[in-house]
Design a protein around this motif. Structure first.
Motif, mmCIF file in Angstrom:
data_model
loop_
_atom_site.group_PDB
_atom_site.id
_atom_site.type_symbol
_atom_site.label_atom_id
_atom_site.label_comp_id
_atom_site.label_asym_id
_atom_site.label_seq_id
_atom_site.Cartn_x
_atom_site.Cartn_y
_atom_site.Cartn_z
ATOM 1 N N ARG A 158 -60.407 -28.642 -39.523
ATOM 2 C CA ARG A 158 -59.219 -28.462 -38.691
ATOM 3 C C ARG A 158 -57.948 -28.719 -39.469
ATOM 4 O O ARG A 158 -56.974 -27.978 -39.360
ATOM 5 N N ALA A 175 -45.520 -20.921 -39.772
ATOM 6 C CA ALA A 175 -45.630 -22.056 -38.852
ATOM 7 C C ALA A 175 -44.464 -23.030 -38.930
ATOM 8 O O ALA A 175 -44.338 -23.905 -38.077
ATOM 9 N N ILE A 200 -52.709 -27.513 -37.042
ATOM 10 C CA ILE A 200 -52.985 -26.944 -35.713
ATOM 11 C C ILE A 200 -51.958 -25.877 -35.389
ATOM 12 O O ILE A 200 -52.295 -24.778 -34.899
ATOM 13 N N ARG A 201 -50.698 -26.152 -35.684
ATOM 14 C CA ARG A 201 -49.631 -25.178 -35.446
ATOM 15 C C ARG A 201 -49.838 -23.928 -36.304
ATOM 16 O O ARG A 201 -49.605 -22.800 -35.849
ATOM 17 N N GLN A 203 -52.702 -22.680 -37.391
ATOM 18 C CA GLN A 203 -53.808 -21.868 -36.900
ATOM 19 C C GLN A 203 -53.494 -21.202 -35.562
ATOM 20 O O GLN A 203 -54.126 -20.216 -35.197
ATOM 21 N N ARG A 204 -52.513 -21.712 -34.863
ATOM 22 C CA ARG A 204 -52.037 -21.014 -33.669
ATOM 23 C C ARG A 204 -51.128 -19.847 -34.044
ATOM 24 O O ARG A 204 -51.186 -18.790 -33.408
ATOM 25 N N PRO A 207 -54.061 -16.924 -36.213
ATOM 26 C CA PRO A 207 -55.410 -17.231 -35.723
ATOM 27 C C PRO A 207 -56.520 -17.018 -36.747
ATOM 28 O O PRO A 207 -57.590 -17.635 -36.636
ATOM 29 N N VAL A 251 -49.529 -30.477 -29.065
ATOM 30 C CA VAL A 251 -50.486 -29.374 -29.232
ATOM 31 C C VAL A 251 -51.585 -29.360 -28.177
ATOM 32 O O VAL A 251 -52.409 -28.448 -28.167
ATOM 33 N N ALA A 255 -56.996 -29.496 -28.740
ATOM 34 C CA ALA A 255 -56.819 -29.307 -30.180
ATOM 35 C C ALA A 255 -56.552 -30.624 -30.889
ATOM 36 O O ALA A 255 -57.061 -30.871 -31.984
#
Length: 323
Positions: A158, A175, A200-201, A203-204, A207, A251, A255
């Motif tokens: 992650r 990002a 995390i940001r 991968q948002r 994607p 987030v 997540a």
């Protein structure tokens, strides 16, 4: 052979680490894959800034510059990102030294176009000469190092751990940079999690982005005696809980705590049982390690609960990253 150019950013803040800083820079200078450039970002310390500028004035491979944002590690890293010219930006702690093939392993991973971030393995170097007998390996993140429970090899995760990490420049284009208000501010707050929130940001925003850890990309991180104490252990676990509350506010719980659930339900119970078994077998520190695991979980949980209450009350809350 990789076509990526790798800039290395080292954020510094205190003259107390002068020898460590020089050792960090020297370890980058002797990489088997040369760095494109090194950037030393000084966090609001004019004396240290001047001293480093004078020390490296005849070395064009090292750029010394002041943190252009608010005090703290996140803004320092963002300053380095803005100044760097490489296609990949790697971050090294100012009290760590990289093994000779550190950058080579990072570069190799970026041959896959979807890879947006690569972290490595961080090994503790205890100032006392040995690991405290009570200190569980499952909690090495407390001192900024890779911990027992991380998957071996080159694997998708992650998030990376910030003191030994790299990102494509395009990851920041997509990002944004590290969030200020999370993470360390010198020695005043033993916080973290800024790399967790960023990954995390990322991968948002992308994607298909892949985040990896390659345990062959090794650095050795000095742990000062003050951080070998149980009082620091508790303070860092408390700060971890506060930081996780802030990250989940940004987030979402799903997540923000996905990896932590596996860690607390699988890795830590095994560690506690291992400590109890060692105690029964008469091995030194077994009971203390089991107790430290229980105390660490309870303290981090209490910090998370308080941080969540503060977040709901609009006051925020902030503190290590679990990959």
């Amino acid at each position: 052979m990789s076509t990526e150019t790798l800039s290395v950013v080292i954020c510094v803040y205190t003259e107390d680490r002068w020898d460590d800083i020089l050792a960090s820079v020297a370890s980058v200078a002797t990489q088997s894959l040369p760095a494109h450039e090194m950037l030393l970002v000084v966090d609001h310390n004019p004396v240290l800034l001047g001293r480093l500028c004078a020390h490296y004035e005849d070395d064009p491979s090292v750029v010394v510059l002041p943190n252009a944002g608010p005090r703290g590690l996140s803004a320092g890293r963002n300053t380095g990102i803005a100044a760097a010219t490489g296609s990949v930006i790697a971050f090294l702690d100012d009290d760590a030294v990289a093994e000779r093939d550190w950058l080579r392993h990072f570069a190799a991973a970026y041959e896959e176009p979807r890879v947006m971030a690569v972290g490595g393995r961080t090994v503790p170097v205890w100032s006392s000469g040995r690991r405290p007998v009570w200190f569980p390996r499952e909690f090495d993140w407390v001192v900024g190092c890779s911990y027992l429970g991380l998957p071996p090899g080159r694997v998708q995760v992650r998030n990376v751990l910030g003191g030994n990490a790299s990102f494509r420049r395009t990851a920041f284009d997509a990002a944004g940079g590290f969030a200020t208000g999370i993470g360390r501010d010198g020695d005043r707050r033993p916080l973290g999690c800024e790399e967790t929130e960023l990954c995390i940001r990322l991968q948002r925003a992308l994607p298909d982005a892949v985040v990896l850890i390659d345990d062959r990309a090794v650095i050795h991180h000095r742990v000062p005696r003050a951080r070998e104490s149980f009082s620091y252990f508790r303070a860092r676990c408390w700060a971890e809980g506060l930081s996780k509350a802030l990250v989940t506010r940004r987030v979402g719980v799903g997540a923000g705590l996905a990896s932590e659930r596996r860690y607390t339900t699988r890795v830590l119970p095994v560690g506690a049982l291992r400590g109890a078994r060692d105690a029964l077998l008469g091995r030194a520190g077994g009971a203390a390690r089991a107790g430290a695991i229980v105390a660490g979980v309870a303290t981090a949980g209490a910090g998370y609960a308080l941080g969540s209450l503060r977040a709901r009350g609009g006051r925020g809350g902030t503190g290590g990253a679990v990959a």
